[in-house]
Scaffold this active site. Structure first.
Site, PDB file in Angstrom:
ATOM      1  CE1 TYR A 103      -3.821   2.348   0.578  1.00 33.79           C
ATOM      2  CE2 TYR A 103      -2.479   3.256   2.353  1.00 33.79           C
ATOM      3  CZ  TYR A 103      -3.578   3.341   1.514  1.00 33.79           C
ATOM      4  OH  TYR A 103      -4.430   4.414   1.602  1.00 33.79           O
ATOM      5  CE  LYS A 107      -3.353   4.992  -1.667  1.00 36.01           C
ATOM      6  NZ  LYS A 107      -4.394   5.690  -2.426  1.00 36.01           N
ATOM      7  CB  SER A 138     -11.610   1.602   4.148  1.00 35.62           C
ATOM      8  OG  SER A 138     -10.767   2.685   3.860  1.00 35.62           O
TER       9      SER A 138
END
Length: 154
Positions: A103, A107, A138
């Site tokens: 992740y 990013k 989320s």
């Protein structure tokens, strides 16, 4: 002018369909004034426990998806010499934390791309912004047992 909203479904990790979706949007409305890249996928786990297949899926959703969509819309903005592109990214695009390697890497890559794009688009009067919020709540998709997507968040 006001346009009726149109719902177009898009899986941002499916790079093969993004150009067609962008073409559909441009055919419907003629232009895009503001593009907000806000889709994301994350995974939590130790580097050695996350498959390369999942690393690639995260990179497709968080890096290749937004840049593919941006590149598809960009010629229209350049020709009109106006527009705004926004990337809703993550603080993890600036700092890495344990158990978020795929992740954070995706990013970081997105920040680098959009930082370069910002400098390139200045001459065309196109604004490029990157927003790096801290943690966002989320939803977590509960998978079937043995599913490799067990720790994916969207």
């Amino acid at each position: 002018q006001t346009y009726a909203p149109k719902l177009i479904l898009l899986d941002i990790s499916d790079i093969s369909c993004i150009r067609d979706v962008a073409k559909e949007i441009l055919n419907c409305y003629g232009c895009v004034d503001i593009l907000i890249n806000n889709a994301s996928m994350k995974v939590k786990g130790a580097v050695q426990s996350i498959s390369l297949e999942l690393d690639k899926k995260i990179m497709d959703a968080n890096y290749f998806g937004p840049i593919t969509l941006t590149k598809a819309i960009l010629p229209n903005m350049i020709s009109r010499r106006t527009g705004q592109i926004v990337l809703i990214n993550s603080i993890q695009g600036k700092i890495g934390i344990p158990f978020r390697a795929a992740y954070a890497a995706s990013k970081h890559a997105a920040v680098g791309f959009f930082d370069c794009l910002r400098a390139e688009m200045e001459e065309f009067n196109i604004s490029v912004s990157t927003v790096n919020p801290t943690f966002i709540c989320s939803y977590h998709r509960q998978p079937a047992p043995g599913n490799w997507e067990a720790s994916i968040w969207k």
